[in-house]
Each structure stands twice: as C-alpha cells, then as structure tokens.
Design an enzyme around this catalytic site. Structure first.
Site, PDB file in Angstrom:
ATOM      1  CG  ASP A   1      -1.962  -1.029   1.183  1.00 39.21           C
ATOM      2  OD1 ASP A   1      -2.274  -1.453   0.131  1.00 39.21           O
ATOM      3  OD2 ASP A   1      -2.534  -1.336   2.383  1.00 39.21           O
ATOM      4  CE  LYS A   2       0.668   8.477  -1.791  1.00 45.05           C
ATOM      5  NZ  LYS A   2      -0.289   9.589  -2.524  1.00 45.05           N
TER       6      LYS A   2
END
Length: 377
Positions: A149-150
């Site tokens: 995930d970012k």
C-alpha cells in the site's frame, strides 16, 4: 535475449535462459511488444519467422540458445511498445537509495511510506515509474511482482527479467514466500499470540476501495500475529505474518480485532490515532521477506524502519532488538558462514530471553503457573 544484426534489417535473436519453454507468441510479447499478434501469425504462415532456420508457429515452444529470425517491420500493426520514462538525476538517486540487496534475479527495495507501488488516478510518482533507474542500455526493464500500500513501508521485491518475475510470482501465489510485518496498534490484544481467521470482501458502496470482514461471502484470509511488546494499555508492537494475500488484509484484521494500526484512519477511524507526540502516519512496515531464487539460493532481506516509525518506537519505549526478526543483515547470499552463525546465536539468545519473560508472567503471587487465557502457538 541477445540480438544480432543481419542484412536487409532482418533481426536474429538468441533465446535466453529466462525464456526456457515459453511459447513463441509469448516471447514476442515479452521482447517485441510493438509487434501485434496478427502480424506474428501472418509471418508464421508465410514462413518469415524461423527458429533455428525452421518454420515456426506462434504456439511453438522455444529453448535457450535457439535463434529466432524476425523479419523487418511489423511495428505499425502492434499496440506500440511502452515508452520508457526519462528520469532525472534526482529520481535515479532516489531509486538507488531504496536498494537494500541485489542478486542476479532480483533487486530488493525498502519502499518509503507515501510512495505508491504503481500509478493510478492522479498518481504520477510511483515505484514502477522509477524502475528505469535499474536499466542499462537495452537491458530488459525490471518488473514488479507484488505490491505494498502507498502508506505501508518496507521490503519490496523487483524481478530483473520476465523469467524471474514468473518464478517469484508463483512463490507469492503459492504462499511459499514468507513475509513478516511490524505494526504499532492501539491498545493491547488480550491473547498475546494467535491467528486471525476472518474472510474479507470489498465493502459495498466504497467502489472497491475498502475491504471488510464478510464471513459468508468473503474470501478466506488468515493472519498470524504476536505481541512483541506493549506500552502499558496504550499501544502494542505486533509482528504480523499474512498467511493469505488479500487487499488490506493486515489493516482490516487488526481493526477487526479491536486494535487498529496506529495512523490507519481508513479502517480505525478516530480511534486509530494516539494522543501526544506519536506521528499520525500509518505504522505498518514490511520488515522481512524470505523467498527462494531461480536456480537455487534464497533471499532473506530486512528493511530498516522509516523515521516516523522508529521515533514512535523510541517514544513508546520499544527496543527493536526484542523482535526475533531484528538482527539487521543483507541478503543471505551476501553473508559469510561466520556471520550466519553469529546471527543464529543472537537469535537464540533473544528467544530465550523473551521466553523467560513469558514464563515469569504466567506465574501468580504464590509462584504457581497461572491458567492460560488464550491459545498458545
């Protein structure tokens, strides 16, 4: 794959080890994506494509060392090769700064929080876009084989070639790769060690951007966890090992357990933030990855914590050496036998120390073992 120039712009390519057993049309898709399938089929029908001098069909398999004759042209009929990005010196330096280990088949990165793995709507800066920093001339472009995930930091594996990408992808899909994450969560789980078994599905109305627990219609999802340390009743430091690979699995499972990851407002809401000076950024870090390599050998990589996570650990009184995965090292292929023995001795010492603390905690005031409050793994 190597290329030799011939007359009249006819090209000769030598099949590399990474393409062993690949279909001929798949070989074209990997190495000459600008040439469309219709063109490949036409060339095959008319005998213009040759493998070791013989006519070949798109479904034929190729082997290392064979020569593929490709006629001139064909680019106009294809979808066009993906344009290579031109990176600035700053981008190249940023990409290189993420590297924590390199092998003949892979590049291992420590992805910082806030950097997306791939592009998307309004996302123009991402790891995938920085991979040109690892190309040299006409060398194949490295490929992503999994994602973070970012806002999740840590170990991210990049395959150097299409063949190694396929090898690693099978290990991830078959759960043969071991991934260990560190997380700070709000509160302290009553059961200090166990497995969260809660099926996950896309949450209706979220456009697929959010997951939720759905025991009836969801896909199976299992996460092994262990409380490494705690700061009173305020927060706990967990080791998380996903046994399946669902979207946002660790974040949803921690929130479902009643202990959201610190800084994860998406799944924990306002309760995911600690008061005081603890950072509001998400505290989820892919700490360790262990995976086999093509041709033998194994990658065992550890990623340092990002600054905000390390500061929060110190403020809460957590010592990184407490974790079983703590001793920092490069890929196992780069360690000497003596270094391996020393790491094993340190691991055993830390494990015995942690177990002594657990045994003392299980005894009541009379010095007798207290009854267990949950499953022991």
């Amino acid at each position: 794959m190597s290329e030799a120039e011939t007359g009249n712009d006819v090209r000769l390519f030598t099949v590399g080890e990474d393409d062993a057993g690949a279909r001929l049309d798949r070989w074209f898709k990997r190495h000459l994506p600008q040439i469309g399938f219709a063109t490949i089929s036409r060339w095959a029908r008319t005998g213009q494509i040759r493998v070791d001098g013989k006519r070949a069909k798109p479904e034929d398999r190729v082997e290392p060392g064979q020569q593929i004759r490709v006629p001139p042209g064909g680019e106009a009929d294809g979808p066009g090769a993906p344009a290579r990005r031109t990176l600035s010196d700053a981008d190249r330096a940023a990409a290189r700064a993420m590297v924590i280990a390199e092998t003949p088949s892979a590049i291992v990165l420590n992805k910082p929080p806030g950097l997306a793995t791939q592009g998307g709507t309004k996302t123009t800066r991402h790891v995938d876009g920085l991979l040109e920093a690892f190309t040299d001339g006409d060398a194949p472009r490295p490929r992503l084989v999994h994602r973070l995930d970012k806002d999740t930091s840590g170990v991210l594996l990049i395959a150097r070639t299409a063949g190694s990408a396929g090898f690693f992808a099978k290990r991830f899909a078959g759960r043969a790769a071991r991934k260990v994450y560190w997380a700070l969560v709000v509160g302290v789980p009553e059961v200090r060690e166990g497995t969260i078994d809660a099926a996950l599905a896309k949450q209706p109305g979220s456009g697929g951007e959010k997951m939720h627990v759905d025991h009836e219609g969801g896909q199976p999802a299992r996460t092994r966890y262990r409380v490494v340390d705690k700061a009173g009743d305020k927060a706990a430091w967990l080791e998380l090992e996903p046994l399946t690979g669902r979207t946002h699995q660790l974040r949803v499972h921690c929130a479902a357990m009643g202990h959201p990851i610190v800084g994860d407002g998406k799944y924990g809401g306002p309760d995911a933030f600690l008061t005081g000076s603890i950072s509001r950024k998400m505290h989820l870090h892919a700490r360790r990855l262990v995976i086999d390599e093509p041709g033998g050998g194994r990658i065992d990589a550890l990623a340092d914590l990002p600054e905000h996570f390390a500061v929060s650990m110190a403020q809460l009184g957590f010592d990184e050496a407490t974790s079983e995965a703590a001793p920092l090292r490069q890929s196992t292929v780069e360690r000497t036998p003596e270094a391996k023995k020393q790491a094993a001795r340190q691991h055993a010492k830390q494990y015995r120390k942690a177990r002594r603390g657990e045994r003392r905690g299980r005894r009541d005031a009379a010095g007798k073992p207290a009854p267990r409050r949950g499953p022991k793994r």
